[in-house]
Scaffold this motif. Structure first.
Motif, mmCIF file in Angstrom:
data_model
loop_
_atom_site.group_PDB
_atom_site.id
_atom_site.type_symbol
_atom_site.label_atom_id
_atom_site.label_comp_id
_atom_site.label_asym_id
_atom_site.label_seq_id
_atom_site.Cartn_x
_atom_site.Cartn_y
_atom_site.Cartn_z
ATOM 1 N N ARG A 28 28.852 -2.932 39.359
ATOM 2 C CA ARG A 28 29.295 -3.762 38.325
ATOM 3 C C ARG A 28 28.161 -4.487 37.661
ATOM 4 O O ARG A 28 28.392 -5.474 37.002
ATOM 5 C CB ARG A 28 30.205 -4.669 38.978
ATOM 6 N N ARG A 34 20.170 -1.805 31.958
ATOM 7 C CA ARG A 34 19.970 -2.531 30.565
ATOM 8 C C ARG A 34 18.519 -2.886 30.608
ATOM 9 O O ARG A 34 17.925 -2.828 29.212
ATOM 10 C CB ARG A 34 21.014 -3.552 30.748
ATOM 11 N N GLU A 52 33.672 -1.239 34.286
ATOM 12 C CA GLU A 52 33.721 -2.025 32.801
ATOM 13 C C GLU A 52 32.585 -2.293 32.558
ATOM 14 O O GLU A 52 31.962 -2.333 31.447
ATOM 15 C CB GLU A 52 35.106 -2.663 32.729
ATOM 16 N N ALA A 53 32.005 -3.265 33.303
ATOM 17 C CA ALA A 53 30.727 -3.843 33.103
ATOM 18 C C ALA A 53 29.622 -3.046 32.858
ATOM 19 O O ALA A 53 28.844 -2.940 31.831
ATOM 20 C CB ALA A 53 30.122 -4.698 34.287
ATOM 21 N N ARG A 55 30.362 0.390 31.993
ATOM 22 C CA ARG A 55 30.634 0.931 30.465
ATOM 23 C C ARG A 55 30.196 0.137 29.191
ATOM 24 O O ARG A 55 29.713 0.678 28.270
ATOM 25 C CB ARG A 55 31.943 1.382 30.557
ATOM 26 N N ASP A 56 30.499 -1.284 29.497
ATOM 27 C CA ASP A 56 30.280 -2.094 28.413
ATOM 28 C C ASP A 56 28.746 -2.071 28.043
ATOM 29 O O ASP A 56 28.286 -2.257 26.922
ATOM 30 C CB ASP A 56 30.608 -3.473 28.633
ATOM 31 N N THR A 59 27.699 0.747 26.109
ATOM 32 C CA THR A 59 28.163 0.784 24.820
ATOM 33 C C THR A 59 27.240 -0.271 23.966
ATOM 34 O O THR A 59 27.151 -0.213 22.791
ATOM 35 C CB THR A 59 29.582 0.448 24.718
ATOM 36 N N GLU A 60 26.908 -1.490 24.573
ATOM 37 C CA GLU A 60 26.194 -2.489 23.988
ATOM 38 C C GLU A 60 24.857 -2.239 23.735
ATOM 39 O O GLU A 60 24.158 -2.829 22.885
ATOM 40 C CB GLU A 60 26.390 -3.732 24.485
#
Length: 167
Positions: A28, A34, A52-53, A55-56, A59-60
């Motif tokens: 997570r 990043r 989700e973290a 995946r986000d 995506t970002e």
């Protein structure tokens, strides 16, 4: 998302020389992946269950430096037993567009380093085996209270963080 804490910055700095990386066990906290993407690196991060973290973050990630972050679901213990580096790359979605006549142009299979943060002892051998399959460097940090169970050299950062280099 702000910059990673000092221990994660030490890992990002140690990984800076590598262009194409795989993170084992993104969990997570995708801040290392990043940060590397923000530095223009191509990163594929995986875990048995992608959060989700993560995946986000993928995506970002739109970096002016051209870096990328992709996340996929995969198991390092399963990948470590695959004999063919091409099969590993296919499972992670790496290099499909780079293939020429069934081989990737880069002898390392399009991966320069495999890394993990807070890598538990029970996954260290599999992570090193994965790096060997891909002919890539292998760097990691541990949970802090554990010593590595694989052969390593140590790089100490100014923050006191130790980054272990297994190959």
């Amino acid at each position: 998302m702000g910059p990673p804490p000092p221990s994660e910055r030490a890992l990002v700095d140690a990984l800076d020389p590598y262009e194409r990386l795989i993170e084992v066990g993104v969990g997570r906290r995708p801040s290392v992946a990043r940060s590397l993407a923000d530095r223009g690196r191509e990163v594929v991060a995986f875990d048995v269950a992608v959060s989700e973290a993560a995946r986000d973050a993928a995506t970002e990630t739109r970096t002016p430096s051209g870096g990328t972050l992709r996340v996929v679901a995969a198991d390092v213990t399963a990948l470590a037993t695959v004999d063919d580096g091409r099969e590993v790359r296919r499972a992670l979605g790496i290099g499909a567009s780079d293939e020429v006549g069934g081989e990737t142009p880069n002898a390392a299979g399009g991966v320069d380093a495999v890394y993990a943060r807070n890598l538990p002892a029970e996954l260290q051998s599999a992570t090193v085996a994965l790096a060997e399959r891909l002919d890539a460097a292998c760097l990691f940090t541990t949970l802090g209270f554990e010593e590595p169970v694989v052969g390593v050299s140590r790089r100490a950062a100014a923050s006191g963080t130790v980054v272990y280099v297994a190959r």
